[in-house]
Design an enzyme around this catalytic site. Structure first.
Site, PDB file in Angstrom:
ATOM      1  N   SER A 193       0.820  -1.223   0.000  1.00  0.00           N
ATOM      2  CA  SER A 193       0.000   0.000   0.000  1.00  0.00           C
ATOM      3  C   SER A 193       0.851   1.270   0.000  1.00  0.00           C
ATOM      4  CB  SER A 193      -0.932   0.018   1.219  1.00  0.00           C
ATOM      5  OG  SER A 193      -1.671  -1.165   1.293  1.00  0.00           O
TER       6      SER A 193
ATOM      7  N   ILE B  17       2.290   2.764   2.418  1.00  0.00           N
ATOM      8  CA  ILE B  17       1.969   3.659   3.542  1.00  0.00           C
ATOM      9  C   ILE B  17       3.101   3.687   4.560  1.00  0.00           C
ATOM     10  CG2 ILE B  17       0.376   4.093   5.476  1.00  0.00           C
ATOM     11  CD1 ILE B  17      -1.767   2.581   3.848  1.00  0.00           C
TER      12      ILE B  17
ATOM     13  N   HIS C 112       3.141   4.065   8.022  1.00  0.00           N
ATOM     14  CA  HIS C 112       2.113   4.018   9.065  1.00  0.00           C
ATOM     15  C   HIS C 112       2.503   4.873  10.270  1.00  0.00           C
ATOM     16  CE1 HIS C 112      -0.459   0.966   7.281  1.00  0.00           C
ATOM     17  NE2 HIS C 112       0.619   0.304   6.937  1.00  0.00           N
TER      18      HIS C 112
ATOM     19  N   ARG D 136       2.259 -10.917   1.669  1.00  0.00           N
ATOM     20  CA  ARG D 136       2.870 -10.539   2.949  1.00  0.00           C
ATOM     21  C   ARG D 136       3.658 -11.730   3.507  1.00  0.00           C
ATOM     22  NH1 ARG D 136      -2.543  -9.380   2.816  1.00  0.00           N
ATOM     23  NH2 ARG D 136      -3.297  -7.288   3.272  1.00  0.00           N
TER      24      ARG D 136
ATOM     25  N   ILE E  22       9.197 -10.065   7.922  1.00  0.00           N
ATOM     26  CA  ILE E  22       9.014  -8.601   7.845  1.00  0.00           C
ATOM     27  C   ILE E  22       7.730  -8.307   7.067  1.00  0.00           C
ATOM     28  CG2 ILE E  22      10.102  -6.385   7.362  1.00  0.00           C
ATOM     29  CD1 ILE E  22      11.634  -8.038   9.433  1.00  0.00           C
TER      30      ILE E  22
ATOM     31  N   CYS F  92       3.536   2.235 -25.409  1.00  0.00           N
ATOM     32  CA  CYS F  92       4.949   2.630 -25.314  1.00  0.00           C
ATOM     33  C   CYS F  92       5.952   1.484 -25.196  1.00  0.00           C
ATOM     34  CB  CYS F  92       5.147   3.597 -24.156  1.00  0.00           C
ATOM     35  SG  CYS F  92       4.713   2.893 -22.559  1.00  0.00           S
TER      36      CYS F  92
HETATM   37  C1  LIG Z   1      -0.338  -6.395   0.362  1.00  0.00           C
HETATM   38  C2  LIG Z   1       0.711  -5.751   1.219  1.00  0.00           C
HETATM   39  C3  LIG Z   1       0.514  -4.469   1.727  1.00  0.00           C
HETATM   40  C4  LIG Z   1       1.488  -3.880   2.541  1.00  0.00           C
HETATM   41  N1  LIG Z   1       1.340  -2.582   2.910  1.00  0.00           N
HETATM   42  C5  LIG Z   1       2.308  -1.984   3.647  1.00  0.00           C
HETATM   43  C6  LIG Z   1       2.224  -0.606   3.962  1.00  0.00           C
HETATM   44  O1  LIG Z   1       1.342   0.097   3.489  1.00  0.00           O
HETATM   45  N2  LIG Z   1       3.153  -0.085   4.790  1.00  0.00           N
HETATM   46  C7  LIG Z   1       4.152  -0.832   5.316  1.00  0.00           C
HETATM   47  O2  LIG Z   1       4.923  -0.307   6.114  1.00  0.00           O
HETATM   48  N3  LIG Z   1       4.320  -2.129   4.956  1.00  0.00           N
HETATM   49  C8  LIG Z   1       3.438  -2.708   4.123  1.00  0.00           C
HETATM   50  N4  LIG Z   1       3.586  -4.004   3.731  1.00  0.00           N
HETATM   51  C9  LIG Z   1       4.764  -4.735   4.185  1.00  0.00           C
HETATM   52  C10 LIG Z   1       5.998  -4.368   3.362  1.00  0.00           C
HETATM   53  O3  LIG Z   1       5.700  -4.334   1.993  1.00  0.00           O
HETATM   54  C11 LIG Z   1       7.086  -5.400   3.634  1.00  0.00           C
HETATM   55  O4  LIG Z   1       7.248  -5.529   5.018  1.00  0.00           O
HETATM   56  C12 LIG Z   1       8.418  -5.013   3.021  1.00  0.00           C
HETATM   57  O5  LIG Z   1       8.284  -4.626   1.677  1.00  0.00           O
HETATM   58  C13 LIG Z   1       9.365  -6.194   3.125  1.00  0.00           C
HETATM   59  O6  LIG Z   1      10.563  -5.846   2.490  1.00  0.00           O
HETATM   60  P1  LIG Z   1      11.729  -6.890   2.387  1.00  0.00           P
HETATM   61  O7  LIG Z   1      12.914  -6.157   1.888  1.00  0.00           O
HETATM   62  O8  LIG Z   1      11.857  -7.634   3.674  1.00  0.00           O
HETATM   63  O9  LIG Z   1      11.205  -7.976   1.348  1.00  0.00           O
HETATM   64  P2  LIG Z   1      11.316  -7.988  -0.295  1.00  0.00           P
HETATM   65  O10 LIG Z   1      10.972  -6.675  -0.855  1.00  0.00           O
HETATM   66  O11 LIG Z   1      10.586  -9.162  -0.748  1.00  0.00           O
HETATM   67  O12 LIG Z   1      12.873  -8.197  -0.488  1.00  0.00           O
HETATM   68  C14 LIG Z   1      13.479  -9.467  -0.358  1.00  0.00           C
HETATM   69  C15 LIG Z   1      14.342  -9.696  -1.575  1.00  0.00           C
HETATM   70  O13 LIG Z   1      15.050 -10.929  -1.420  1.00  0.00           O
HETATM   71  C16 LIG Z   1      15.204 -11.489  -2.688  1.00  0.00           C
HETATM   72  N5  LIG Z   1      15.477 -12.924  -2.558  1.00  0.00           N
HETATM   73  C17 LIG Z   1      14.664 -13.878  -2.035  1.00  0.00           C
HETATM   74  N6  LIG Z   1      15.262 -15.078  -2.103  1.00  0.00           N
HETATM   75  C18 LIG Z   1      16.475 -14.894  -2.673  1.00  0.00           C
HETATM   76  C19 LIG Z   1      17.558 -15.747  -3.026  1.00  0.00           C
HETATM   77  N7  LIG Z   1      17.523 -17.077  -2.816  1.00  0.00           N
HETATM   78  N8  LIG Z   1      18.664 -15.200  -3.605  1.00  0.00           N
HETATM   79  C20 LIG Z   1      18.728 -13.874  -3.855  1.00  0.00           C
HETATM   80  N9  LIG Z   1      17.727 -13.029  -3.554  1.00  0.00           N
HETATM   81  C21 LIG Z   1      16.614 -13.517  -2.969  1.00  0.00           C
HETATM   82  C22 LIG Z   1      13.882 -11.207  -3.390  1.00  0.00           C
HETATM   83  O14 LIG Z   1      14.020 -11.247  -4.801  1.00  0.00           O
HETATM   84  C23 LIG Z   1      13.527  -9.825  -2.860  1.00  0.00           C
HETATM   85  O15 LIG Z   1      13.864  -8.796  -3.753  1.00  0.00           O
HETATM   86  C24 LIG Z   1       2.661  -4.604   2.884  1.00  0.00           C
HETATM   87  C25 LIG Z   1       2.867  -5.878   2.331  1.00  0.00           C
HETATM   88  C26 LIG Z   1       1.923  -6.421   1.476  1.00  0.00           C
HETATM   89  C27 LIG Z   1       2.224  -7.715   0.797  1.00  0.00           C
END
Ligand SMILES: Cc1cc2nc3c(=O)[nH]c(=O)nc-3n(C[C@H](O)[C@H](O)[C@H](O)COP(=O)(O)OP(=O)(O)OC[C@H]3O[C@@H](n4cnc5c(N)ncnc54)[C@H](O)[C@@H]3O)c2cc1C
Length: 474
Positions: free
Chosen positions: A43, A45, A47, A309, A332, A439
């Site tokens: 989203s 956001i 928060h 999530r 996370i 595009c």
């Molecule tokens: C529907 C939804 C709504 C949400 N809304 C909000 C919001 O409004 N506000 C908020 O604060 N949070 C929100 N969240 C939570 C937030 O999006 C996540 O907590 C955050 O993006 C997690 O980031 P990350 O870096 O941990 O994960 P990711 O962005 O998934 O990064 C992990 C990375 O690891 C890589 N990876 C995985 N396995 C391997 C491997 N074997 N080798 C190499 N690379 C690998 C992946 O390709 C990925 O790029 C929401 C989540 C969802 C799904």
């Protein structure tokens, strides 16, 4: 050498925190660029941090993260709009929940909130449902473009001497003489002294490669509608009273224009299931209309999509040291985007420095700033003309929906864009109403010319995702 697995908002901000010290840092991701998994479909956001269960890691890091975003957005030149959020009550019994939010906010140390009623609410949000009787308003809630946060953080790491490796999937790990040998697909190997596992949905599986167990991650799917920029429903984020699994289906402004309506919350098994379902979308339509009755999905929507999530049974972040010098940053889930800058500090200060007892020296030459990636899509015709006089390609629109010019596309390529998806995420081209049907071919042509490749060799994102399968005239 410190290796960070995962270039989402969490991994890139951890890497940025680490590069502030006299350390070599490298980020690895299996995708073709930063922020392409959970961090791209949420989203957006920032928060307010008021509603997280008190005394959890989420509560501790969410409000702190919110506060860090002002400086972060200035340093990393991404847009942050503190548009505020309302949790709305329709009935007397909803007021109990609103009051419980006040209690939680106090426990979480959040002071920025107000209960809004009657005419004041109508003035703030004239288009919300007339049956809403009150709201819990948090003025510090805001919105960002989430993948831009990851992208700009990764660029900042690279500018400060860190290394970025994309299309690198970690598949195995060997421990040799206190050093890790990281093994990636296609026989790529890398040695590191410390590893940070920030692999999002896959962090539990990556932990196993290091011989560690962390809480199992199960995906909870959230579907959305994205609407056209010309329809303006609300000024701030409108939340319903949440359900047990999520904050509920909301209406949230998108920083680049339009609104997101969603997400729902479906517990699923497959970490690759990003599909939309009829039932899911109809649930969102109904819940969105309850908040803002004038939404016309047929006329206003541009696309639907879904994000996953990374949820655990504990419903809290898991951040801890594994066996040896590896840190697992797992589970996370929301509000991970909000908490990400605070998670990064926590990993470095609490785990690496304190628990691992690693000595870190601050670098004197760390540059926290990175320039903006905004495309020039002003409404002001004089400004356009001035720009076109200096460079005619500034007037050559490639994406008409989001007004992205050839000059902007070329600038993105100069800053490292190599794929159609890179251009999409960096410039907004093909994100608009036509979803790239006009595009995409033009962008492929520019990419091929600038990268000195054949159009058939340009890919959507990862290896093998070709767009054109034979010779064509573009
Ligand atoms: C529907 C939804 C709504 C949400 N809304 C909000 C919001 O409004 N506000 C908020 O604060 N949070 C929100 N969240 C939570 C937030 O999006 C996540 O907590 C955050 O993006 C997690 O980031 P990350 O870096 O941990 O994960 P990711 O962005 O998934 O990064 C992990 C990375 O690891 C890589 N990876 C995985 N396995 C391997 C491997 N074997 N080798 C190499 N690379 C690998 C992946 O390709 C990925 O790029 C929401 C989540 C969802 C799904």
């Amino acid at each position: 050498m410190i290796a960070v697995i995962g270039a989402g908002v969490v991994g890139t901000l951890i890497a940025r925190e680490l590069i502030k010290y006299e350390k070599d840092v490298a980020i690895f991701d299996e995708k073709s660029g930063p922020g392409r998994m959970v961090s791209k479909a949420n989203s957006g956001i920032i928060h307010g941090g008021y509603d997280d269960t008190p005394n959890t890691l989420r509560a501790k890091l969410s409000y702190k993260g919110n506060k860090m975003y002002d400086e972060l957005s200035k340093d990393l030149s991404f847009d942050l709009k503190r548009c505020g959020s309302h949790v709305v009550a329709f009935e007397e019994e909803d007021l109990e929940y609103i009051n419980s939010l006040v209690e939680k906010a106090i426990k979480n140390g959040v002071e920025e909130y107000q209960i809004i009623k009657g005419e004041t609410l109508k003035k703030m949000e004239p288009k919300v449902n007339e049956d809403i009787i009150a709201s819990f308003y948090c003025p510090i809630a805001g919105i960002v473009n989430p993948w831009m946060v990851a992208h700009q953080a990764a660029r900042n790491v690279e500018m400060n001497g860190g290394k970025l490796y994309f299309n690198k999937k970690l598949i195995d790990v060997e421990m040799n003489d206190k050093r890790y040998l990281l093994k990636f697909e296609d026989d790529f190997e890398f040695e590191a002294d410390i590893v940070i596992n920030a692999a999002g949905l896959y962090a539990d599986e990556i932990a196993k490669l290091f011989g560690d167990e962390v809480p199992k991650i199960y995906p909870v799917k959230g579907e959305y509608y994205l609407t056209k920029p010309e329809f303006k429903y609300v000024n701030s984020i409108i939340f319903p009273i949440p359900n047990k699994i999520s904050k509920g289906c909301l209406v949230v402004p998108v920083i680049d224009g339009g609104f997101l309506i969603g997400p729902n919350a479906q517990e699923i098994r497959d970490k690759k299931d990003f599909s939309n379902t009829n039932e899911g979308l109809s649930e969102i339509r109904e819940k969105g209309l309850k908040l803002v009755p004038e939404i016309n999905y047929r006329q206003d929507s541009v696309k639907t999509f879904a994000g996953l999530r990374p949820e655990t049974a504990e419903k809290d972040f898991y951040i801890g040291k594994g066996e040896g010098n590896v840190v697992h940053v797992s589970g996370i889930r929301s509000p991970g985007l909000t908490a990400a800058p605070a998670i990064a500090q926590y990993v470095v200060d609490e785990i690496i420095k304190k628990e691992m007892n690693t000595k870190f020296l601050k670098r004197q030459d760390f540059n926290p700033k990175v320039d903006s990636f905004r495309v020039f899509n002003e409404e002001d015709i004089d400004l356009w003309n001035e720009r076109i006089e200096n460079d005619p390609e500034a007037g050559e629109l490639v994406c008409f929906c989001n007004k992205v010019s050839k000059k902007d596309i070329k600038a993105a390529i100069k800053k490292g864009a190599k794929t159609l998806e890179d251009i999409k995420f960096l410039t907004g081209a093909s994100f608009g109403e036509c979803q790239g049907s006009y595009c995409s071919s033009k962008i492929v042509k520019i990419l091929a010319e600038e990268l000195n490749k054949k159009p058939e060799d340009i890919v959507m994102n990862e290896k093998g995702t070709w767009i054109i399968d034979s010779e064509v005239r573009l």
